[in-house]
Motif scaffolding. Structure first.
Motif, PDB file in Angstrom:
ATOM      1  N   GLY A 206      -2.791  -1.489  29.289  1.00  0.00           N
ATOM      2  CA  GLY A 206      -1.884  -0.478  28.776  1.00  0.00           C
ATOM      3  C   GLY A 206      -2.321   0.060  27.430  1.00  0.00           C
ATOM      4  N   ILE A 207      -1.445   0.852  26.814  1.00  0.00           N
ATOM      5  CA  ILE A 207      -1.711   1.473  25.519  1.00  0.00           C
ATOM      6  C   ILE A 207      -0.903   0.746  24.446  1.00  0.00           C
ATOM      7  N   PHE A 208      -1.550   0.431  23.323  1.00  0.00           N
ATOM      8  CA  PHE A 208      -0.912  -0.363  22.280  1.00  0.00           C
ATOM      9  C   PHE A 208      -1.095   0.297  20.914  1.00  0.00           C
ATOM     10  N   PHE A 209      -0.146  -0.017  20.003  1.00  0.00           N
ATOM     11  CA  PHE A 209      -0.075   0.640  18.698  1.00  0.00           C
ATOM     12  C   PHE A 209       0.088  -0.393  17.581  1.00  0.00           C
ATOM     13  N   PRO A 210      -0.871  -1.248  17.352  1.00  0.00           N
ATOM     14  CA  PRO A 210      -0.699  -2.291  16.323  1.00  0.00           C
ATOM     15  C   PRO A 210      -0.699  -1.699  14.918  1.00  0.00           C
ATOM     16  N   GLN A 211       0.059  -2.320  14.036  1.00  0.00           N
ATOM     17  CA  GLN A 211       0.070  -1.945  12.622  1.00  0.00           C
ATOM     18  C   GLN A 211       0.639  -3.103  11.818  1.00  0.00           C
ATOM     19  N   ASN A 212       0.428  -3.073  10.501  1.00  0.00           N
ATOM     20  CA  ASN A 212       1.070  -4.045   9.623  1.00  0.00           C
ATOM     21  C   ASN A 212       2.585  -3.946   9.750  1.00  0.00           C
ATOM     22  N   LYS A 213       3.281  -4.992   9.316  1.00  0.00           N
ATOM     23  CA  LYS A 213       4.745  -4.949   9.322  1.00  0.00           C
ATOM     24  C   LYS A 213       5.269  -3.876   8.381  1.00  0.00           C
ATOM     25  N   GLU A 214       4.581  -3.698   7.241  1.00  0.00           N
ATOM     26  CA  GLU A 214       5.053  -2.761   6.229  1.00  0.00           C
ATOM     27  C   GLU A 214       4.261  -1.456   6.306  1.00  0.00           C
ATOM     28  N   TYR A 215       4.968  -0.334   6.139  1.00  0.00           N
ATOM     29  CA  TYR A 215       4.272   0.918   5.897  1.00  0.00           C
ATOM     30  C   TYR A 215       3.627   0.843   4.515  1.00  0.00           C
ATOM     31  N   VAL A 216       2.582   1.617   4.329  1.00  0.00           N
ATOM     32  CA  VAL A 216       1.858   1.589   3.062  1.00  0.00           C
ATOM     33  C   VAL A 216       2.071   2.893   2.304  1.00  0.00           C
ATOM     34  N   SER A 219       0.023   5.057  -3.414  1.00  0.00           N
ATOM     35  CA  SER A 219       0.010   4.653  -4.824  1.00  0.00           C
ATOM     36  C   SER A 219       0.299   3.159  -4.982  1.00  0.00           C
ATOM     37  N   LYS A 220       1.156   2.619  -4.114  1.00  0.00           N
ATOM     38  CA  LYS A 220       1.442   1.185  -4.170  1.00  0.00           C
ATOM     39  C   LYS A 220       0.199   0.382  -3.812  1.00  0.00           C
ATOM     40  N   MET A 221      -0.571   0.865  -2.840  1.00  0.00           N
ATOM     41  CA  MET A 221      -1.803   0.187  -2.466  1.00  0.00           C
ATOM     42  C   MET A 221      -2.801   0.201  -3.627  1.00  0.00           C
ATOM     43  N   VAL A 222      -2.953   1.355  -4.258  1.00  0.00           N
ATOM     44  CA  VAL A 222      -3.870   1.464  -5.392  1.00  0.00           C
ATOM     45  C   VAL A 222      -3.428   0.545  -6.531  1.00  0.00           C
ATOM     46  N   LYS A 223      -2.139   0.508  -6.785  1.00  0.00           N
ATOM     47  CA  LYS A 223      -1.606  -0.366  -7.837  1.00  0.00           C
ATOM     48  C   LYS A 223      -1.876  -1.834  -7.509  1.00  0.00           C
ATOM     49  N   MET A 224      -1.672  -2.230  -6.258  1.00  0.00           N
ATOM     50  CA  MET A 224      -1.904  -3.610  -5.857  1.00  0.00           C
ATOM     51  C   MET A 224      -3.383  -3.976  -5.985  1.00  0.00           C
ATOM     52  N   ILE A 225      -4.260  -3.063  -5.616  1.00  0.00           N
ATOM     53  CA  ILE A 225      -5.696  -3.301  -5.779  1.00  0.00           C
ATOM     54  C   ILE A 225      -6.023  -3.523  -7.248  1.00  0.00           C
ATOM     55  N   SER A 226      -5.430  -2.691  -8.100  1.00  0.00           N
ATOM     56  CA  SER A 226      -5.640  -2.808  -9.544  1.00  0.00           C
ATOM     57  C   SER A 226      -5.178  -4.172 -10.055  1.00  0.00           C
ATOM     58  N   VAL A 227      -4.002  -4.587  -9.647  1.00  0.00           N
ATOM     59  CA  VAL A 227      -3.440  -5.864 -10.101  1.00  0.00           C
ATOM     60  C   VAL A 227      -4.315  -7.034  -9.652  1.00  0.00           C
ATOM     61  N   VAL A 228      -4.726  -7.017  -8.387  1.00  0.00           N
ATOM     62  CA  VAL A 228      -5.552  -8.094  -7.843  1.00  0.00           C
ATOM     63  C   VAL A 228      -6.869  -8.211  -8.611  1.00  0.00           C
ATOM     64  N   ASN A 229      -7.377  -7.069  -9.078  1.00  0.00           N
ATOM     65  CA  ASN A 229      -8.629  -7.065  -9.826  1.00  0.00           C
ATOM     66  C   ASN A 229      -8.415  -7.171 -11.340  1.00  0.00           C
ATOM     67  N   GLU A 230      -7.169  -7.503 -11.734  1.00  0.00           N
ATOM     68  CA  GLU A 230      -6.809  -7.689 -13.137  1.00  0.00           C
ATOM     69  C   GLU A 230      -7.082  -6.442 -13.976  1.00  0.00           C
ATOM     70  N   PHE A 278       1.455  -7.539   3.214  1.00  0.00           N
ATOM     71  CA  PHE A 278       0.719  -6.523   2.476  1.00  0.00           C
ATOM     72  C   PHE A 278      -0.022  -7.096   1.261  1.00  0.00           C
ATOM     73  N   LYS A 279       0.668  -7.871   0.447  1.00  0.00           N
ATOM     74  CA  LYS A 279       0.043  -8.433  -0.752  1.00  0.00           C
ATOM     75  C   LYS A 279      -1.126  -9.343  -0.379  1.00  0.00           C
ATOM     76  N   GLU A 280      -0.919 -10.198   0.607  1.00  0.00           N
ATOM     77  CA  GLU A 280      -1.988 -11.098   1.047  1.00  0.00           C
ATOM     78  C   GLU A 280      -3.183 -10.322   1.583  1.00  0.00           C
ATOM     79  N   SER A 281      -2.901  -9.211   2.265  1.00  0.00           N
ATOM     80  CA  SER A 281      -3.986  -8.420   2.855  1.00  0.00           C
ATOM     81  C   SER A 281      -4.851  -7.782   1.772  1.00  0.00           C
ATOM     82  N   ILE A 282      -4.226  -7.312   0.690  1.00  0.00           N
ATOM     83  CA  ILE A 282      -5.006  -6.733  -0.396  1.00  0.00           C
ATOM     84  C   ILE A 282      -5.797  -7.799  -1.122  1.00  0.00           C
TER      85      ILE A 282
END
Length: 287
Positions: A206-216, A219-230, A278-282
């Motif tokens: 069949g046809i499937f549509f996997p995605q993370n639990k949270e929408y992204v 700007s939140k993704m960019v901010k999280m990347i920044s935080v993870v990289n201090e 989301f946080k763990e994935s980043i």
């Protein structure tokens, strides 16, 4: 033991999936095959239970001069591989399709929510070639040849190329980033690999549509990347109106800040595949 052949050698998804299953090597045997040229046609598929087809041109293009190349690789090669697999007794064929069969993201400030009733409407050669491949595969689908079509959103993770890589680089060097409200469906590579594993384990079709639990939110993704990289990137809204006006002329801005999501219910599955939030994935992607 399930015997799996990944058609398309050295792809980001294929390599990660092979490594993912390597943790359970007593349950899975994995091979990969390069489909460049014609020598692959002499390969024997009869010893495999599953084909995971990841071969294709991944770069999205609207250049009409590349139409024949995209159709040849993303459509014709896929269908030819599936026909060979079916003729030689393979049980299941898993195809990497794309969210792009539904077209581009909506313009900044507009919604685009895809549910089970939404009809595909690709607006570039890449999306059209993927949809045509799907149509060819559906004609081959039978009880003894199960076809799985995965319409994946953007996949990101450690060493991923494309949009995520560009956002990651930007987050590490820029002091500011536009704080525009948007929502995107995405999936981390570990979550995606676990989903494909479940397709194999449960002999799905069949046809499937996997995605993370949270929408992204971009700007939140960019901010999280920044935080993870201090780092300490700041989100600002001072440029929002200008960006919205410019997005009417420059479509690249809608690719970054526009909206396109799968309605969450169509991404649910009977077993949980989203092992990272989301946080763990980043954190994993940036390690």
């Amino acid at each position: 033991m399930k015997r799996i052949l990944i058609t398309g050698e050295n792809s980001y998804v294929g390599n990660n999936f092979e490594n993912w299953l390597g943790k359970s090597s007593k349950e899975y045997f994995v091979d990969s095959l390069d489909l460049k040229g014609d020598s692959w046609k002499n390969s024997d598929f009869s010893s495999y239970d599953i084909i995971f087809h990841v071969a294709g041109i991944a770069h999205v293009s609207s250049n009409s001069k590349k139409k024949d190349l995209y159709y040849s690789v993303n459509r014709d090669l896929c269908i030819e591989t599936a026909k060979k697999a079916k003729a030689e007794g393979v049980d299941q064929f898993i195809f990497m399709s794309s969210l792009k069969v539904y077209g581009e993201a909506a313009q900044i400030g507009c919604e685009k929510v895809i549910d089970e009733k939404t009809k595909p409407k690709p607006d570039d050669i890449y999306g059209k070639s993927k949809l045509l491949a799907e149509e060819g595969l559906n004609k081959l689908d039978k009880e003894n040849f199960k076809v799985v079509i995965i319409r994946s959103p953007m996949i990101y993770g450690s060493e991923a190329k494309g949009n995520y890589s560009r956002l990651s680089k930007f987050a590490k060097i820029s002091p500011i980033f536009p704080d525009i409200d948007n929502q995107r469906s995405m999936i981390h590579i570990h979550n995606f690999c676990e989903f494909v594993k479940l397709m194999v384990d449960n002999k799905e079709r069949g046809i499937f549509f996997p995605q993370n639990k949270e929408y992204v939110k971009t700007s939140k993704m960019v901010k999280m990347i920044s935080v993870v990289n201090e780092k300490n990137i700041k989100l600002v809204s001072i440029f929002n109106n200008i960006i919205k006006l410019m997005s009417k002329k420059f479509s690249i801005l809608n690719k970054i800040f526009g909206n396109i999501v799968y309605e969450k219910s169509i991404s649910e599955y009977k077993e949980e595949y989203r092992i990272l939030d989301f946080k763990e994935s980043i954190e994993e992607a940036e390690k």
